[in-house]
Design an enzyme around this catalytic site. Sequence first.
Site, PDB file in Angstrom:
ATOM      1  N   ASP A 524      39.287  35.304  13.356  1.00 55.51           N
ATOM      2  CA  ASP A 524      39.334  34.255  14.553  1.00 55.51           C
ATOM      3  C   ASP A 524      38.314  33.411  14.764  1.00 55.51           C
ATOM      4  O   ASP A 524      36.890  34.096  13.861  1.00 55.51           O
ATOM      5  CB  ASP A 524      39.929  34.978  15.296  1.00 55.51           C
ATOM      6  N   THR A 526      36.278  32.375  18.018  1.00 55.23           N
ATOM      7  CA  THR A 526      35.869  32.427  18.701  1.00 55.23           C
ATOM      8  C   THR A 526      35.725  34.797  19.231  1.00 55.23           C
ATOM      9  O   THR A 526      36.578  35.100  18.918  1.00 55.23           O
ATOM     10  CB  THR A 526      36.299  32.207  20.712  1.00 55.23           C
ATOM     11  N   ASP A 729      39.960  40.133  18.714  1.00 55.30           N
ATOM     12  CA  ASP A 729      39.481  39.898  19.855  1.00 55.30           C
ATOM     13  C   ASP A 729      39.915  40.357  20.688  1.00 55.30           C
ATOM     14  O   ASP A 729      39.275  40.515  22.364  1.00 55.30           O
ATOM     15  CB  ASP A 729      37.578  39.863  19.552  1.00 55.30           C
TER      16      ASP A 729
END
Length: 843
Positions: A524, A526, A729
Amino acid sequence: MENHNHHNNLHPSQKISPSSVYYCPMECEGEKLYFKQGRCPVCNMYLVPIEEREDHRNKPQTYSKTNIPKSFKDKIGDYFCPMFCESDKTYESDSGCPVCHMHLEEITQELVDSNVTLNVADEHSRSLSVAEGNAGKYYCPMFCEGDKVYDSNVGCPVCGMDLVQIPVKGEKHEDKTYQILQRKFWISLALSVPVFILSMGGMWINWSFSHQIQGILELILSIPVIFYAGWFILKRGWISFKTWNLNMFSLIALGVAAALIFSLVALIFPNILPHELSHGDSVPLYFESVCVILTLVIMGQMLEARAHQKTGKAIEALMNLSPETANLIINGSEKKVPLSEIKVNDILRVKPGEIIPVDGKITEGNSNIDESMITGEPIPVEKKQGDKVTSGTINGNGSFLMITEKVGDETLLSKIIKMVNDASRTKAPIQKLADKVSKIFVPTVIAVSVLTFILWNIFGSENKLIYAFVNAVAVLIVACPCALGLATPMSLMVGIGKGAQNGILIKNAEALEEMHKINVLITDKTGTLTEGKPSLDNIETFENSDKNEILILAASLNQNSEHPLSNAVLNEFKKTFDSGNNDNFDKIENFENISGKGVKGMINKEEILLGNESLLKHFNIEIPEALKQKVTSKQNEAKTISYLAKAGKVLGFLSFSDQIKTTSKQAIQFLQSQNIEVIMMTGDNENTAKAVAEELGIKNFKANCLPEDKMNEVKKLQSKGKIVAMTGDGINDAPALAQSNIGIAMGTGTDVAIESAEITLLRGDILGVAKAKILSEKLLRNIKENLFFAFIYNVLGIPLAAGLLYPFFGILLSPMIAAAAMSFSSVSVILNSLRLNNAKLDI
């Protein structure tokens, strides 16, 4: 009362439990329960109805075919004991339960799907270090019987190894096993030396007493060695034959017993033995071999116990991070209370230098927090109002108030201890090889020993019976299944502890072993490659819209969101209007979170949308061309854009910047140098994704991704034979984390993501992926070295002990040298495993 007395007068075999639950009156296997009449598999006593146990502290956990462990869903085709004698342990074939000897049952898909599941690992998660109730008890370091614990070190009834004591929180951990073995070793050594001198000294010293007196003296000195210091070894060997769980102690006990019985007969009734066994005018005695063998085995057990103490230090240190008390604020006054009394939403004061007792959020004040014991990062982290703090970390010079969010087993510290614990109990795939060999090892060695005796008796020359006997005993003594059994678990225990020290939490051993095989990493953007703490840089308006109106509407929509962009909007709102009061937000109705696109809601009866371009397309809202040009310019600067629309018209956009982590480029370059393809998949727009990818040197990236896109990409790559690791996350990453071969969650992310992953990086830094790969490679190399030591030792040692080289080089291996070599093989495996503690994970 009369019926009760009559029941007590019955023979144990006639006693029937109304609940069909029985236990061993000797508690040989701790508090283990049995569900049919019979005998204890350890001591062979009759089992007694549970109703007769006066002190029944724990309610028994019963199992049945309608109560199947959750772990079985991943083990279709394997077999399990219907009595669950060894907890949720499974077997590759119906070889019979090694404890109760019942036929095993096959795990089928129908069995898993049609029955109520019970996660045995969860039910027993308190059975080891996490549980205060089991602190001070003992468990098998090989976890032969799952999570089963014992009140004392009775030795594992399956593998025969010494049990390891569970640390006691808050107390200096002193495992008595090592102290007991150390005392027995010195006593055994002190008595074995004179026995050895009496036996071997005759070659150089002309003793003034007869061979008979010499033998009696040797016997007298040998008795404490055999029946005190080394008795536990013979007892475990006897138990292994009774339960047919053959192990290292089976071979030692058999060899020692043979040497002892032969020596006793030779001493007391020398005339009944064949003259071929005589050496000169007397029959040789082997008391010195018995004593030296037992002494060397005790030494090996002592060194193993010492090594197990070291491997348990990591968990013990984690347990002691949590304080015993906390400063609770009640009606404005402060009171020191036990940590067990703290509840969610309590307000606590943390003073300078104190350990933070639970997980929570700072409500007043600020400080620098030392989080090195959790993340491995040595530099203290500045924390202010609204920031989260973690139990076990140490407060700096400031004082602050915090609100409790997680207590007990829900804190990050407790989860770390549990994950380290659970991972230590899992088996890596490479362990299957050792398991298969170990099953046939002991019977094979016994067969080789018998064959050695027969062949020496047939083809031997002078004193062939003596040679046959000595070499057969040497074969039994030199073989070491223990080294094979220790090879993988010891490396895993040390490796998982090493990972925890570096902020890498391993959920299961298979993930750590498989990590070195990955050839694709999907990440990912961010919070993984970037800091995950975006700030609101600019609000761009369109036509007659107002910046403050856009900010108020955006903040109102985001008031209950935990998304990083939401926090950035809310922080800007507080600064602009100097308020964090929810009363200043516009009232919102019909709020909806549209996954991967944004949010919407009704404010003053008008529909408000906040999100990316896909959100506007979803609601058929056009973006003005003039606004698009400004958006593209911002995106080329790696800015993230969120549009705000009201009543079907775009009012403007908000641009956010999120700093790329300083370690991301270093980690990406290392992974690419290891021939790992790195793919960035983000829900952000194409231009921003491209800017970040170019800065980090990532060749493949995908933008505007929805949660299902990530999971589908993982499946697509797996269908091509790729081994895929996925980092993430957020909740939106959970499906892909679960689908990937190795799911890697950022510890700074959501609980759902962490639960879906096999590995958690506490620092939330992709550099941890590189370190996890290095650790995986070093661990696998260490396991292979251990297995090599164990295999090569037995491959060379057994033929040498059998006398295979004697016809060519005249080389024989005495039982005493065999015992020394056997002990050294186990110790060498342990010492090699402990080398992982010094492994460097830096890139």
